[in-house]
Design a protein around this motif. Structure first.
Motif, PDB file in Angstrom:
ATOM      1  N   VAL A  69       0.857  -1.187   0.000  1.00 47.05           N
ATOM      2  CA  VAL A  69       0.000   0.000   0.000  1.00 47.05           C
ATOM      3  C   VAL A  69       0.885   1.225   0.000  1.00 47.05           C
ATOM      4  CG1 VAL A  69      -1.762   1.271   1.243  1.00 47.05           C
ATOM      5  CG2 VAL A  69      -1.740  -1.221   1.337  1.00 47.05           C
ATOM      6  N   LYS A  70       0.638   2.123  -0.953  1.00 46.37           N
ATOM      7  CA  LYS A  70       1.417   3.365  -0.895  1.00 46.37           C
ATOM      8  C   LYS A  70       0.501   4.567  -0.815  1.00 46.37           C
ATOM      9  CE  LYS A  70       2.010   3.388  -5.903  1.00 46.37           C
ATOM     10  NZ  LYS A  70       2.944   3.400  -7.023  1.00 46.37           N
ATOM     11  N   GLN A  71       1.010   5.581  -0.151  1.00 49.84           N
ATOM     12  CA  GLN A  71       0.247   6.821   0.013  1.00 49.84           C
ATOM     13  C   GLN A  71       0.245   7.595  -1.284  1.00 49.84           C
ATOM     14  OE1 GLN A  71      -0.224   9.151   3.343  1.00 49.84           O
ATOM     15  NE2 GLN A  71      -1.410   7.327   3.692  1.00 49.84           N
ATOM     16  N   THR A  72      -0.844   8.302  -1.522  1.00 47.54           N
ATOM     17  CA  THR A  72      -0.888   9.039  -2.775  1.00 47.54           C
ATOM     18  C   THR A  72      -1.691  10.330  -2.622  1.00 47.54           C
ATOM     19  OG1 THR A  72      -1.579   8.942  -5.054  1.00 47.54           O
ATOM     20  CG2 THR A  72      -2.857   7.637  -3.529  1.00 47.54           C
ATOM     21  N   HIS A 112       0.148  13.840  -7.222  1.00 47.90           N
ATOM     22  CA  HIS A 112       1.068  12.737  -7.464  1.00 47.90           C
ATOM     23  C   HIS A 112       0.531  11.827  -8.571  1.00 47.90           C
ATOM     24  CE1 HIS A 112       4.007   9.692  -6.359  1.00 47.90           C
ATOM     25  NE2 HIS A 112       3.031   8.810  -6.518  1.00 47.90           N
ATOM     26  N   LEU A 113      -0.743  11.541  -8.470  1.00 46.19           N
ATOM     27  CA  LEU A 113      -1.393  10.685  -9.470  1.00 46.19           C
ATOM     28  C   LEU A 113      -1.262  11.293 -10.865  1.00 46.19           C
ATOM     29  CD1 LEU A 113      -4.780   9.298  -8.126  1.00 46.19           C
ATOM     30  CD2 LEU A 113      -2.756   8.042  -8.842  1.00 46.19           C
ATOM     31  N   ASP A 121       1.242   8.067 -12.550  1.00 42.89           N
ATOM     32  CA  ASP A 121       0.464   6.971 -13.113  1.00 42.89           C
ATOM     33  C   ASP A 121      -0.549   7.415 -14.159  1.00 42.89           C
ATOM     34  OD1 ASP A 121       1.808   6.356 -10.911  1.00 42.89           O
ATOM     35  OD2 ASP A 121       0.159   5.449  -9.796  1.00 42.89           O
ATOM     36  N   ARG A 122      -1.234   8.505 -13.857  1.00 46.90           N
ATOM     37  CA  ARG A 122      -2.373   8.856 -14.703  1.00 46.90           C
ATOM     38  C   ARG A 122      -2.124  10.155 -15.467  1.00 46.90           C
ATOM     39  NH1 ARG A 122      -4.226   4.675 -13.242  1.00 46.90           N
ATOM     40  NH2 ARG A 122      -5.780   4.176 -11.667  1.00 46.90           N
ATOM     41  N   VAL A 137      -8.092  14.477 -12.457  1.00 46.01           N
ATOM     42  CA  VAL A 137      -8.459  13.833 -11.198  1.00 46.01           C
ATOM     43  C   VAL A 137      -9.421  14.740 -10.457  1.00 46.01           C
ATOM     44  CG1 VAL A 137      -7.617  12.981  -8.994  1.00 46.01           C
ATOM     45  CG2 VAL A 137      -6.272  12.629 -11.071  1.00 46.01           C
ATOM     46  N   LEU A 138     -10.559  14.195 -10.100  1.00 41.85           N
ATOM     47  CA  LEU A 138     -11.577  15.000  -9.433  1.00 41.85           C
ATOM     48  C   LEU A 138     -11.387  14.934  -7.916  1.00 41.85           C
ATOM     49  CD1 LEU A 138     -14.297  16.574  -9.978  1.00 41.85           C
ATOM     50  CD2 LEU A 138     -15.413  14.436  -9.347  1.00 41.85           C
ATOM     51  N   VAL A 139     -11.100  16.105  -7.310  1.00 41.20           N
ATOM     52  CA  VAL A 139     -10.983  16.164  -5.852  1.00 41.20           C
ATOM     53  C   VAL A 139     -12.194  16.895  -5.296  1.00 41.20           C
ATOM     54  CG1 VAL A 139      -9.572  16.937  -3.918  1.00 41.20           C
ATOM     55  CG2 VAL A 139      -8.482  16.252  -6.060  1.00 41.20           C
TER      56      VAL A 139
END
Lengths: 255, 290
Positions: free
Chosen positions: B10-13, B17-18, B22-23, B28-30
């Motif tokens: 498990v890694k924190q994200t 960062h995403l 990776d993406r 990315v919807l926050v």
């Protein structure tokens, strides 16, 4: 000498002209520093007995002797903790825990100074100025128990204190309670529905029967102390559990 | 009986960062709760202001077009002009102070004494059961109908208005506190007794604090009742006050001045309402932990 002796306690109620017996001829003697559990089906008079010992209810017959002195009708002679944590929502954890001291007339400042190290030591560090609603069920129960302990009576009654907790928290709380018990050397009377819990914690177990509530057996637990989770899988443990289960099963068939 | 255990790393994200790794290239919807709430708040407040302006504008416009007869309905402009004159040359300000003073004093006395009566019912259930029907009966008496008697009894001055405001509020406050007392958790009382408490400990440590929300809930109703009591008192007979001003203006057919009185009273009611809301917040500040 026995710390707490319950002699011929009976309690009758009359409702709508019909008399019924909530507790019949209960006799118990609890030695100093012992951990004693009471198990039995619901409606077996456990709560009635606790209310009598706590002095909140008067028995129809009999006496309750604490150190040889009759304490019938005298509330506040023993510590009493109910299943609900009953923390006052408008007080912080620290101020909840010192309630008993405050009633006794200790100044708030002094009481806080006395209670703070205890909160730190028994798993509530950093939560002293939080309000009950911000804590998990297990933590609230710990705070409630510390409140009872700080009231500083030799005998403490615990009425299903972990009944509302999930299995994991419950197991953790049981070990925590054993630690506190050995630190403070109190005499504990513990009501539970959970046979595992009763065996894991107790020196002696009283089995109560259904209406009219009466004591039908007294079982000694010969597991070595200190106990940890491993005790739960020992042979003695499962044999004892078997015995208690069959006793309660007979009970249910009668019903 | 032993299963295979597979460990999952498990890694924190974070969102940033995403995006970077990776993406890359995706959005990315926050969810930002506080920003959403702020936006809704701005919309609500501007909407409220807009509706207010619309009503006042419509009123002014309809009277100017003579759709509404401005003799009866006055108009925002005329009310403002008459009000300004009454405030600078007339006695509007002292009248306002008189009315609000009588209301606030009556309200405070009524609330405090009423709450004390309600709380006292905790001490004895026999006493509370004997008293309860009389409390209900007294609540049913139209206190305003007693106004002429009270004015004769306590004079046409300030006192009779305070008494009326007091009578309007005291029973409501008592009933609210009594409801609070009836709802005190019996187990909390039991717990306190098990800690060696006496009755007065339970009263001060549990009964009063847990009744506070009930007592506070009656404040908003009571401030409006107190104002109504004062105004009726002034209507009956008075030398000062907004109520007297309205009565006088009506008698001399100065309907603009009547409207001024009504508008001023409305504002007074709003200010007092906001005052009780503030009081409520302040009192409940330590109770909001449930």
């Amino acid at each position: 000498m026995d710390k707490l002796k319950i002699v011929h306690n009976s309690k009758f109620f009359r409702k709508n002209g019909q008399e019924f017996c909530a507790l019949q001829e209960a006799n118990m003697s609890v030695a100093d520093g012992k951990f004693v559990s009471i198990i039995g089906p619901s409606g077996c008079g456990k709560s009635t007995l606790f209310n009598i010992i706590a002095g909140l209810l008067k028995p129809s017959t009999g006496q309750v002797l604490l150190d040889g002195e009759n304490i019938v009708g005298k509330s506040g002679s023993v510590g009493y903790m109910l299943q609900k944590d009953l923390l006052l929502p408008w007080r912080t954890i620290l101020d909840n825990v010192i309630l008993g001291l405050e009633i006794r007339g200790v100044s708030k400042k002094e009481a806080r100074a006395h209670a703070l190290p205890m909160l730190k030591r028994y798993g509530l560090k950093g939560f002293e100025s939080h309000y009950p609603a911000e804590l998990s069920g297990g933590m609230r129960q710990r705070a409630a128990l510390l409140r009872t302990l700080l009231y500083d009576r030799d005998v403490i009654l615990l009425d299903e204190p972990f009944g509302a907790l999930d299995a994991q928290t419950r197991l953790f709380m049981q070990s925590w309670l054993l630690k506190i018990w050995s630190d403070f050397k109190k005499t504990i009377l513990f009501v539970t529905h959970d046979i595992d819990e009763a065996i894991f914690l107790s020196d002696e177990i009283y089995v109560f029967s259904h209406r009219p509530g009466r004591i039908k057996a007294k079982v000694k637990v010969n597991l070595p102390r200190p106990r940890n989770e491993e005790a739960l899988t020992q042979l003695t443990f499962s044999q004892l559990k078997q015995e208690l289960l069959s006793m309660l099963k007979v009970e249910q068939e009668i019903k | 009986m032993y299963g295979n255990t597979e460990k999952i790393a498990v890694k924190q994200t974070t969102a940033a960062h995403l995006l970077k790794n990776d993406r890359a290239g995706e959005s990315v919807l926050v969810e930002d709760e506080s920003q959403k709430n702020r936006k809704i708040r701005v919309q609500v407040i501007s909407g409220q202001i807009l509706v207010g302006i619309l009503i006042i504008g419509l009123w002014e416009w309809l009277t100017r077009l003579s759709v509404l007869d401005s003799y009866y309905w006055s108009s925002p402009g005329m009310i403002l002009a008459t009000g300004w004159k009454a405030a600078t040359q007339g006695t509007l300000m002292t009248d306002l102070a008189y009315t609000s003073g009588a209301t606030v004093i009556g309200f405070l006395c009524g609330t405090l004494i009423g709450s004390a009566i309600g709380l006292s019912f905790w001490w004895s259930s026999i006493y509370s059961k004997i008293t309860e029907p009389y409390l209900i009966a007294f609540n049913a008496v139209p206190k305003l109908a007693l106004a002429p008697v009270l004015v004769i009894m306590f004079g046409i001055g300030f006192n009779s208005k305070v008494i009326l405001a007091f009578l309007m509020t005291v029973i409501v406050a008592a009933m609210a506190a009594y409801s609070g007392v009836k709802n005190v958790d019996k187990d909390l009382e039991k717990m306190l007794f098990s800690l060696g408490a006496r009755k007065h400990h339970v009263f001060f440590k549990v009964v009063i604090p847990s009744s506070v929300p009930w007592m506070v809930s009656s404040l908003k109703i009571n401030i409006a009742l107190a104002l109504a009591g004062t105004i009726v008192g002034e209507f009956i007979s008075s030398k000062q006050g907004i109520g007297r001003m309205i009565l006088y203006a009506g008698q001399v057919m100065d309907l603009n001045l009547v409207w001024v009185g009504v508008v001023v009273l409305s504002f007074l009611a709003i200010v007092m309402y906001l005052g009780t809301v503030g009081l409520e917040k302040w009192v409940l500040k330590n109770k909001n932990h449930e």
